[in-house]
Design a protein around this motif. Structure first.
Motif, PDB file in Angstrom:
ATOM      1  N   ILE B  73       0.976  -1.298  -0.020  1.00 51.53           N
ATOM      2  CA  ILE B  73       0.000  -0.010  -0.093  1.00 51.53           C
ATOM      3  C   ILE B  73       0.850   1.180  -0.047  1.00 51.53           C
ATOM      4  N   GLU B  74       0.465   2.158  -0.922  1.00 51.82           N
ATOM      5  CA  GLU B  74       1.198   3.471  -0.834  1.00 51.82           C
ATOM      6  C   GLU B  74       0.416   4.450  -1.132  1.00 51.82           C
ATOM      7  N   GLU B  75       0.434   5.385  -0.089  1.00 48.34           N
ATOM      8  CA  GLU B  75      -0.432   6.776  -0.198  1.00 48.34           C
ATOM      9  C   GLU B  75       0.117   7.801  -0.754  1.00 48.34           C
ATOM     10  N   CYS B  76      -0.431   8.477  -1.556  1.00 50.66           N
ATOM     11  CA  CYS B  76      -0.050   9.930  -2.184  1.00 50.66           C
ATOM     12  C   CYS B  76      -1.010  11.115  -2.006  1.00 50.66           C
ATOM     13  N   GLU B  77      -0.544  11.930  -1.380  1.00 50.34           N
ATOM     14  CA  GLU B  77      -1.464  12.907  -0.912  1.00 50.34           C
ATOM     15  C   GLU B  77      -1.623  13.944  -2.118  1.00 50.34           C
ATOM     16  N   THR B  78      -3.128  14.111  -2.373  1.00 44.96           N
ATOM     17  CA  THR B  78      -3.232  14.977  -3.324  1.00 44.96           C
ATOM     18  C   THR B  78      -3.773  16.383  -2.912  1.00 44.96           C
ATOM     19  N   GLY B  79      -4.349  16.476  -1.601  1.00 39.32           N
ATOM     20  CA  GLY B  79      -5.030  17.609  -1.146  1.00 39.32           C
ATOM     21  C   GLY B  79      -6.319  17.869  -1.928  1.00 39.32           C
ATOM     22  N   TYR B  80      -6.835  16.854  -2.639  1.00 43.33           N
ATOM     23  CA  TYR B  80      -8.060  16.922  -3.398  1.00 43.33           C
ATOM     24  C   TYR B  80      -7.922  18.074  -4.738  1.00 43.33           C
ATOM     25  N   ASP B  81      -6.740  18.193  -4.968  1.00 42.35           N
ATOM     26  CA  ASP B  81      -6.041  18.888  -6.140  1.00 42.35           C
ATOM     27  C   ASP B  81      -5.997  18.247  -7.358  1.00 42.35           C
ATOM     28  N   THR B  82      -6.701  18.598  -8.399  1.00 38.58           N
ATOM     29  CA  THR B  82      -6.332  17.910  -9.631  1.00 38.58           C
ATOM     30  C   THR B  82      -5.168  17.730 -10.203  1.00 38.58           C
ATOM     31  N   GLY B 106     -12.818  15.444 -10.237  1.00 37.75           N
ATOM     32  CA  GLY B 106     -11.457  16.233 -11.082  1.00 37.75           C
ATOM     33  C   GLY B 106     -10.487  15.399 -11.471  1.00 37.75           C
ATOM     34  N   ILE B 107      -9.872  14.739 -10.551  1.00 38.67           N
ATOM     35  CA  ILE B 107      -8.679  13.694 -10.852  1.00 38.67           C
ATOM     36  C   ILE B 107      -9.172  12.560 -11.626  1.00 38.67           C
ATOM     37  N   THR B 108     -10.098  12.145 -11.337  1.00 39.70           N
ATOM     38  CA  THR B 108     -10.627  10.994 -12.178  1.00 39.70           C
ATOM     39  C   THR B 108     -10.927  11.321 -13.572  1.00 39.70           C
TER      40      THR B 108
END
Lengths: 318, 438
Positions: B73-82, B106-108
């Protein structure tokens, strides 16, 4: 013709036909304006003393509010938590002066501005590390602030007043008057104004720039705490609050970056203006105009007073 | 000077050696999670990130992974920013991920064309592009258990039931309060279509992201317009603010209905007693009283391997994150069976998703009986248009106030097909599916 009617006549017909609702709009605009003014005040204080646009003012609001709620969560009484939060904001002011401002004395303003951007990201990281990213509920009742609602039956309708909004307006007015008196009638206040006018001249008469900067950053921290409590009570205390600070920009453009009365009057004009615009003219173009209407209002004023309503006119002779 | 050079050379050599020694791709079943534990949407992002992580971690601890292969498992922080989300996508795509979890519409929307080329399954669970349910057009995108359009149709169906039938919606006003972003705008075409069909007036109240905590204008408009019902597509700090504002203008809370993403405990709790009666859609169980949740507690939370606050374990959005990981785990398990090997590829997992069936028996087996409805996807239907229910806030917790019910699939499906065709025409050349569904 229909368009002209819809733009120039219908909104006023709506205002007159439902005066109770108009009063509600004006009250909500007034409260919003007071809170914008509080945020703008934080910017103005620091800009007056150092010529820096403090990009970190928004995160200072969040950091102060999170500190208060976080200390309270540790089991402290609310007023102790409030006192300790003020101590934290003072320590922050000293740290900013020692670690950020002092090493950058005599650097161009843009460098100092960039430093406040760095400070913003540092405080975001520190805040998330210490308090986590989850939203917190503001301790409104523990602080003795009212949370009820009052109703005023008028013009055949009713106007709602949140008691916290009334308290916010009262606290903001007291703070503004207090800060105004402090900076106009005390030694430190006069020193601040001397620094604001001319750093070199102030230094030459023995005014300590470092001391003034600490006082001003601490005062901005106190304003940030008050802002955080009021906005946090309206929603919750989360990092989203820092976006609210953007609302101060049109207020500053309108009121001038160096004027405390400008921040107040500018805040009220923007607060009431954007509410009237959104409610009565917004539906004509689908709504959601509030976020940019504030800038339009500010720019219209700038056409006539480029230095802002209360800003100092800069005349450079060549 | 010599010492300085030597030290620099040593550090550089060490860094290069470490880089060279790192595997080209992660060993095991690599699942990146695009999450947001920071920023304005963290209040919604944190519980979901915890739920996703903890279920996968539990499988590692309890079962040694899936089919004997550990999950990485690896998390990547997006901050909900596209933009940051796309950066995360680019950063992890080289490590052979089995899934991409954008966790933002938005990212999708931004990664759908990329995933089609990179051959990475995108799991946008009940969010993202509704038309992506059309498997013939979007072979690499999945949005179970339902799309936003299903959700919008379900809300209108529920409101119709409250009014004694959909025909009684004629002449009613339904307000739509939404985050003014890809997410909030997504269901508007469907709502407009339903407004025309059933004769109600749709009033739109957009909330710009920078005004999430400053919604008094929107709610003044609501007070003036007096909509009979309010529907909300909110996220992050927008939700608790909206609930508070609704209470402030005394809007009848039992006529205020949020989408499933507006149903976190932290969305309702801050408004105190004012939030009582607020409703939202839901598609998962709430609370920790499921055997699988108890396994998470035993194997992950109690061992200090989770970031969840003990008091928030089993809350709605935490369980939503668990649901997301259940879908991935079951699809991987299915893929392993289909491929006849435990070490599956993204292509295998895509096939696993397209033939995924989580029956009631299977739910019982994995300790999630009653947690969700049985789920079935197919090559052509990547969503399944499954059932939802309505829950209501009682002041301390969510309580179901309806049975599970189906969205208006008959209305939604033709529109999805048209929308998918429209997407293809606007994104030419859109690659055709390698192997047709039938």
């Amino acid at each position: 013709m229909d368009v002209l009617w819809a733009v120039l006549v219908q909104p006023f017909v709506d205002m007159v036909s439902a005066p109770d609702f108009l009063l509600q709009v004006l009250w909500d605009g007034f409260v919003g304006g007071v809170l914008y003014a509080l945020i703008a005040l934080g910017f103005v204080l620091i800009f007056k003393a150092s010529g820096i646009f403090n990009f970190a003012q928004g995160i200072m609001v969040v950091f102060a509010a999170l500190t208060l709620v976080g200390l309270y969560a540790l089991g402290m009484p609310a007023w102790v938590a409030l006192g300790l939060t003020l101590v934290v904001m003072f320590v922050l002011a000293v740290a900013v002066e020692r670690l950020v401002l002092r090493p950058l004395v005599n650097q161009p303003d843009i460098i100092l501005f960039m430093a406040t951007i760095g400070l913003t990201y540092f405080l975001i990281g520190l805040g998330e590390f210490v308090f986590g990213g989850e939203p917190k509920v503001m301790i409104t009742e523990a602080l003795g602030l009212p949370t009820g609602m009052r109703e005023w039956e008028v013009f055949g309708g009713v106007v709602f007043f949140q008691e916290i909004d009334i308290a916010a307006a009262a606290i903001a007015i007291v703070m503004v008057v207090g800060i105004g008196v402090f900076f106009h009638y005390t030694r430190i206040g006069r020193a601040l104004r001397a620094v604001a006018d001319d750093h070199q001249a102030a230094l030459s008469v023995g005014i300590s720039l470092e001391q003034i900067w600490v006082i001003v950053w601490f005062t901005a921290g106190v304003v940030a705490l008050a802002t955080g409590i009021m906005w946090g009570a309206r929603s919750d205390v989360s990092f989203a609050l820092q976006i609210i600070a953007l609302k101060a920009l049109p207020v500053l453009i309108l009121g001038g970056f160096t004027s405390i009365p400008g921040a107040i009057v500018g805040g009220l004009i923007i607060g009431i203006g954007e509410k009237l615009g959104e409610i009565y003219w917004g539906p004509l173009i689908g709504g959601g105009i509030e976020s940019w209407l504030a800038y339009v209002i500010a720019l219209v004023f700038l056409l006539f007073r480029p230095q802002g309503l209360f800003g100092e006119r800069i005349i450079e002779r060549v | 000077m010599t010492l300085k050079r030597t030290l620099t050379a040593t550090v550089l050599a060490g860094a290069m050696a470490a880089f060279a020694a790192a595997p080209a791709f992660a060993e095991g079943l690599y699942i990146p999670l695009l999450t947001y534990r920071t920023g304005p949407f963290a209040n919604s992002g944190i519980p979901i990130a915890n739920g996703m992580n903890d279920y996968l971690q539990m499988l590692n601890e309890r079962d040694g992974g899936i089919g004997g292969v550990k999950i990485v498992i690896e998390e990547c922080e997006t901050g909900y920013d596209t933009q940051k989300g796309v950066e995360c996508y680019e950063a992890v795509k080289g490590k052979k991920p089995l899934f991409m979890n954008p966790w933002s519409t938005g990212i999708t929307l931004a990664v759908i064309p990329k995933a089609n080329v990179d051959h990475i399954p995108v799991l946008s669970m009940a969010y993202g592009l509704s038309a992506a349910a059309e498997g013939e057009t979007f072979p690499w995108v999945f949005n179970p258990p339902m799309t936003y359009w299903d959700g919008a149709s379900a809300v209108i169906k529920y409101i119709g039931e409250q009014e004694g039938g959909l025909d009684n919606l004629k002449g009613k006003k339904i307000g739509y309060l939404f985050l003014d972003a890809g997410y909030g705008r997504e269901p508007i075409p469907l709502l407009q279509d339903l407004a025309t069909k059933y004769g109600f007036e749709l009033l739109q109240y957009p909330v710009p992201a920078q005004e999430m905590q400053n919604q008094s204008s929107q709610w003044l408009n609501v007070r003036r317009d007096k909509p009979d019902y309010m529907v909300m597509w909110g996220w992050g700090a927008m939700n608790p603010t909206a609930v508070k504002e609704a209470a402030k203008i005394r809007y009848p809370m039992d006529k205020f209905i949020g989408v499933w993403w507006a149903g976190g405990e932290d969305d309702a709790r801050p408004a105190g007693a004012g939030a009582v009666g607020y409703k939202t859609l839901n598609f998962n169980g709430v609370g920790p009283n499921y055997p699988a949740l108890q396994d998470i507690k035993t194997h992950v939370v109690d061992k200090g391997m989770s970031k969840v606050d003990a008091a928030k374990f089993g809350e709605n959005l935490y369980n939503r994150g668990v649901y997301n990981s259940v879908l991935m785990a079951e699809a991987i398990r299915n893929a392993q069976t289909l491929a006849g090997k435990p070490d599956v590829t993204a292509e295998d997992v895509r096939k696993g998703m397209e033939t995924l069936e989580i029956s009631a028996e299977r739910l019982k087996e994995i300790g999630l009986d009653g947690f969700m409805t049985p789920l079935k996807l197919s090559c052509t239907d990547h969503s399944g248009h499954h059932d939802v229910y309505v829950q209501q806030w009682d002041g301390t917790t969510w309580k179901p106030v309806s049975d599970w019910f189906a969205p208006m699939t008959d209305v939604v499906e033709p529109l999805l097909k048209a929308s998918a065709a429209d997407y293809v025409s606007k994104n030419q050349p859109w690659p055709a599916r390698a192997e047709p569904c039938s």
